[in-house]
Design a protein around this motif. Structure first.
Motif, PDB file in Angstrom:
ATOM      1  N   MET A 166       0.811  -1.214   0.000  1.00 59.34           N
ATOM      2  CA  MET A 166       0.000   0.000   0.000  1.00 59.34           C
ATOM      3  C   MET A 166       0.850   1.273   0.000  1.00 59.34           C
ATOM      4  O   MET A 166       0.375   2.342  -0.387  1.00 59.34           O
ATOM      5  N   SER A 186       1.204   3.312  -3.400  1.00 60.87           N
ATOM      6  CA  SER A 186       0.063   3.989  -4.018  1.00 60.87           C
ATOM      7  C   SER A 186       0.345   5.439  -4.377  1.00 60.87           C
ATOM      8  O   SER A 186      -0.001   5.904  -5.469  1.00 60.87           O
ATOM      9  N   ARG A 239       0.400   7.542  -8.237  1.00 57.80           N
ATOM     10  CA  ARG A 239      -0.621   8.567  -8.453  1.00 57.80           C
ATOM     11  C   ARG A 239      -0.060   9.987  -8.531  1.00 57.80           C
ATOM     12  O   ARG A 239      -0.744  10.909  -8.966  1.00 57.80           O
ATOM     13  N   GLY A 268      -7.774   0.528  -7.522  1.00 51.82           N
ATOM     14  CA  GLY A 268      -6.442   0.232  -7.046  1.00 51.82           C
ATOM     15  C   GLY A 268      -5.400   0.402  -8.146  1.00 51.82           C
ATOM     16  O   GLY A 268      -5.725   0.495  -9.337  1.00 51.82           O
ATOM     17  N   SER A 269      -4.145   0.413  -7.737  1.00 53.18           N
ATOM     18  CA  SER A 269      -3.050   0.619  -8.691  1.00 53.18           C
ATOM     19  C   SER A 269      -2.324  -0.671  -9.044  1.00 53.18           C
ATOM     20  O   SER A 269      -1.365  -0.635  -9.828  1.00 53.18           O
ATOM     21  N   ILE A 287      -2.107  -3.009  -4.354  1.00 52.96           N
ATOM     22  CA  ILE A 287      -1.613  -1.636  -4.226  1.00 52.96           C
ATOM     23  C   ILE A 287      -2.818  -0.711  -4.147  1.00 52.96           C
ATOM     24  O   ILE A 287      -3.374  -0.293  -5.166  1.00 52.96           O
ATOM     25  N   SER A 288      -3.233  -0.422  -2.944  1.00 57.59           N
ATOM     26  CA  SER A 288      -4.425   0.381  -2.718  1.00 57.59           C
ATOM     27  C   SER A 288      -4.381   0.978  -1.327  1.00 57.59           C
ATOM     28  O   SER A 288      -3.840   0.368  -0.397  1.00 57.59           O
ATOM     29  N   THR A 289      -4.939   2.170  -1.185  1.00 60.43           N
ATOM     30  CA  THR A 289      -5.019   2.796   0.140  1.00 60.43           C
ATOM     31  C   THR A 289      -6.316   2.453   0.846  1.00 60.43           C
ATOM     32  O   THR A 289      -6.494   2.778   2.013  1.00 60.43           O
TER      33      THR A 289
END
Length: 400
Positions: free
Chosen positions: A211, A214, A218, A231-232, A249-251
């Motif tokens: 995470m 991220s 962005r 998500g990325s 890969i996400s917050t």
């Protein structure tokens, strides 16, 4: 023996009997994990609360960390898949420019035909997202007879697809434009590409969790006040599910997972503009060991692209990119030309090979002014240094 096999319908009964009569210790039940629900209520109900331990299943991490055979297979599968996709993209570009009629569904079916020509192909890994123009702004769009649009030169064409091969699983997204993209479309595409490159070019240590990546991917979009609502990146199975834990890969999650050598994950930023168009770029990366001068809090890891498909040159504004990003892009395209081009050339697929060589030629920008990359370093630093040296030399000559 440490394993006993039972018929599926017997498992729940045997599980309950075993923990009541033979095993008096704690019982580990898998907690909710990336892409995987928690243990079923039926099994949960068999375990006394005092003996219950909820943790992420260790099997998830074991599956995510590929061994040498799986790594070799995933690389081979992705290379063959990239050959098929490059053949398709070359074919589609010629067809659209010739005024031939194609829509989102017929294009997806044609791509499957190209993939089916590859050895060990066993089908697509998920329903192809073949999305033209406004449909590309729908993040998880699936074409149907009711929604399909014709593909022409008026807007972007987003293609998110993958294949299942006996030696690996693929997932790749590229966005094309067969006409003249607008300046905003080009800027959005370039910023998405910059974020994808920044992630792929990272060096991290073994304390890094997914995470934490991220913000890196962005940042080029954030700088312009743009973003995307998904998500990325996600883990990839090896002839298994195309979405596999533990990597995500996400917050929007409670906790991150450590990155480990041998993991494959997608690098997939995007941008979706109202009901107008969508852009997404997705490349599969392999976590490998990195050789660093020092090793404080190491070891360190880097990411190796295994998807080998060029990006859309007509939508790239090189002046927006830093020197480091352009170097990565040109180096990646050189690898694509060498790896995929060699196969196309050996198979005498001249149309696709010619298309590939044009797409992978070096991209350069005019050094009209120093640009600043998103790490805060001057991308035109070498140019500034050269100017300073020239000025100092001139002053020295005047003094003498």
């Amino acid at each position: 023996m440490c394993v006993t096999l039972h018929f599926y319908q017997e498992v729940l009964h045997n599980f309950g009997t075993y923990i009541r009569q033979k095993w008096k210790g704690k019982i580990l039940l898998p907690d909710e994990s990336t892409f995987i629900d928690s243990v079923s209520f039926s099994f949960y109900n068999q375990v006394p609360a005092s003996r219950l331990v909820f943790v992420e299943s260790p099997i998830v991490r074991m599956k995510g960390r590929k061994n040498e055979v799986e790594i070799a297979g995933m690389k081979a599968a992705n290379k063959r898949d990239s050959v098929a996709l490059c053949e398709f993209l070359a074919f589609m570009e010629e067809e659209i420019h010739a005024g031939k009629e194609w829509d989102e569904i017929s294009a997806a079916e044609k791509l499957k035909e190209f993939r089916a020509e590859q050895t060990l192909f066993r089908g697509i890994s998920f329903e192809t997202i073949s999305a033209f123009g406004s449909n590309g702004a729908v993040i998880h769009y699936a074409p149907s007879n009711a929604t399909k649009l014709p593909i022409d030169t008026s807007s972007t064409y987003l293609l998110d697809s993958g294949g299942q091969y006996l030696d690996g699983t693929t997932d790749v997204t590229r966005t094309m434009h067969y006409g003249q993209p607008t300046e905003f479309q080009k800027e959005a595409y370039t910023r998405v590409l910059m974020g994808a490159i920044d992630l792929a070019d990272l060096i991290v240590n073994n304390n890094t969790v997914d995470m934490q990546l991220s913000l890196t991917v962005r940042q080029p979009l954030f700088t312009a006040g743009l973003s995307y609502r998904h998500g990325s990146g996600h883990g990839i199975g090896s002839y298994l599910a195309v979405h596999e834990g533990p990597t995500l890969i996400s917050t929007s999650r409670r906790a991150g997972h450590l990155l480990e050598v041998g993991q494959f994950f997608s690098d997939e930023p995007g941008y979706y503009h109202g009901r107008d168009f969508g852009i997404r770029l997705e490349t599969i990366l392999l976590v490998t060991e990195a050789s660093t001068q020092y090793n404080f809090d190491g070891p360190y890891m880097k990411f190796e692209p295994v998807t080998l498909v060029p990006f859309e040159r007509s939508m790239i504004i090189p002046e927006l990119m830093s020197s480091r990003q352009l170097w990565w892009l040109n180096d990646y395209h050189k690898t694509v030309e060498q790896e995929v081009g060699a196969i196309l050339k050996s198979q005498d697929k001249q149309q696709a090979y010619h298309w590939l060589t044009k797409r992978t030629a070096p991209i350069r920008r005019a050094e009209v002014a120093p640009s600043v990359d998103f790490s805060g370093h001057s991308a035109g630093g070498s140019t500034i240094a050269s100017v300073c040296l020239i000025l100092l030399s001139f002053v020295a000559i005047r003094v003498l």
